[in-house]
Write an enzyme that holds these catalytic residues in place. Sequence first.
Site, short mmCIF file in Angstrom:
data_model
loop_
_atom_site.label_atom_id
_atom_site.label_comp_id
_atom_site.label_asym_id
_atom_site.label_seq_id
_atom_site.Cartn_x
_atom_site.Cartn_y
_atom_site.Cartn_z
N GLU A 198 0.84 -1.21 0.00
CA GLU A 198 0.00 0.00 0.00
C GLU A 198 0.87 1.25 0.00
OE1 GLU A 198 0.38 -2.23 2.30
OE2 GLU A 198 0.42 -1.40 4.33
N CYS A 303 16.45 -6.44 1.13
CA CYS A 303 16.53 -7.60 2.02
C CYS A 303 17.91 -8.24 1.94
CB CYS A 303 15.47 -8.61 1.65
SG CYS A 303 15.73 -9.29 0.03
N GLU A 403 16.70 -5.94 12.67
CA GLU A 403 16.88 -5.54 11.27
C GLU A 403 16.63 -4.03 11.21
OE1 GLU A 403 13.85 -6.83 8.42
OE2 GLU A 403 15.33 -6.81 6.81
#
Length: 522
Positions: A198, A303, A403
Amino acid sequence: RPAAADAVAAAPAYPTTHEKIEKVGNTPYFLDNKFVQSTTDKFIDLPDPATNNLVTRVPQMTDEEMKAAVASAEKAFKGWRDMTVLARQQIMFRFVQLIKDNMDRLAASITLEQGKTFADAKGDVLRGLQVAEAACGAPELLKGEVLEVAKDMETRTYREPLGVTAAICPFNFPAMIPLWCIPIATITGNTLILKPSERDPGCAIILAELVQKAGFPPGVVNIIHGAHRTVDFILDEPAIKAISFVGGNKAGEYIFSRGSANGKRVQANLGAKNHAAVLPDANKNHFLNSVVGAAFGAAGQRCMALSTLVMVGETKEWLSEVADRARDLQVNGGFEAGADLGPVISPQSKQRIEHLISTAEKEGATILLDGRGKVPSKYPNGNWVSPTIISNVTTDMTCYKEEIFGPVLVCLNVDTIDEAIDLINKNEYGNGTAIFTRSGATAETFRRNIEAGQIGINVPIPVPLPMFSFTGNKASVAGGGASTFYGKPGINFYTQLKTVTAMWSGADAVAKKASVHMPTLQ
Ligand code: NAD
């Protein structure tokens, strides 16, 4: 079905500047090869990360609209499955060419909505395009196997599509991840409902236009919008047989367990903390360029970003040169010439990254290069974090355990390669890792003993090309990584094997008594 009058002609054009858009529209969804405006009254504002000016509003689609997308995909399935694989291949060839022809337009939408530089955005499209190119080899990849078990008996396997499938995508690769899914799901004969992030669905909407132009029949690819509620709809919709998810661990673990509990196939790629180990015998210049590019490129929002540096022995002396090269990177709006990295995705993300940097300070690490508070003069309102290097980090610190997903490199010191391997293996994530060395023996020891899915030997971001598969490991994948994206495992994920054993001599059998023993086919 929504009224045809609501359909708009095509995906919107994207400007190639960060200038304020005077008349902001709503992002359409894509149903039956038409662009449609949602009738919902709930929208998510989508700001340009470089300016925080509004770009578009993303609808949180109604249940009725999402059900219509599923009905359309179900309806399209039979005709698409029955089309010859060669006809599907021709459509994929056209799709590939259209992606090439629209490369700049796709990349512009990414720079505007996601923030990465225009050059980097083209790389995002290219890595997805390569999956579509590989999917053109489906006639070969879809071949079954046959064995003549005995002179009058044979066993054959067929690969059959599953039906309606779905993909739930993250914000950081708005082209590549949808293109991990659209080509493989469809070339295998499935229909697909794709939910882009989104936060940047514009690229997927342009891809939808290319789907239509390439000649995919209506309903083979539908695109729906929304956030958690849309995801829950996908998870609970009985007609959806398989779900591909890429994103963070919180959403991914939830999607994997709820989707699996509902009897669906789920493949889910999750978060990461990728380590680079550098040895004193490495080519220093290559290492410096590699680690700086892979830590800070795309503002660290990959990633496979190399976010964690493990310096073996005297390589810790090289850190000041890492900082010099990182300091030279230009942080600016992604359309600006010479920009090396753009903003991070949102003000919340910037705040989270800055908070993690401050925890490192409090917990005793050294902020060797501080990227907080630096703002390009032309873009005072963007979500800026400049390259940051945190040294003297230990594995108990918050900045090591989480992360960060920003332009922050955390650096640890060890004395030996064995200690480096041990440290990397103790980390919960296992997406990728890299080693920098000129020694084949050291690289081989590392390769053999490291618990990570994708290893670079003097290669900083070892994302496999699509003739291989994206093979994350440990907490970077749900379900133990049994099902990976693209390549042969990707074809496997989107197909059901059917095995047929045939014996023609039995057709003439004359014996009057049935055999009740388990057939052993010896
Ligand atoms: P995210 O998990 O926040 O969002 C991914 C998708 O899940 C979105 O479509 C979102 O709408 C939906 N979602 C988010 N939270 C949800 C929830 N609680 N319930 C249901 N649905 C939810 O991820 P992101 O921030 O968009 O992307 C960044 C993350 O993705 C990072 O962790 C990154 O490492 C990971 N990632 C992994 C890979 C890989 O291949 N391993 C590739 C790209 C990104």
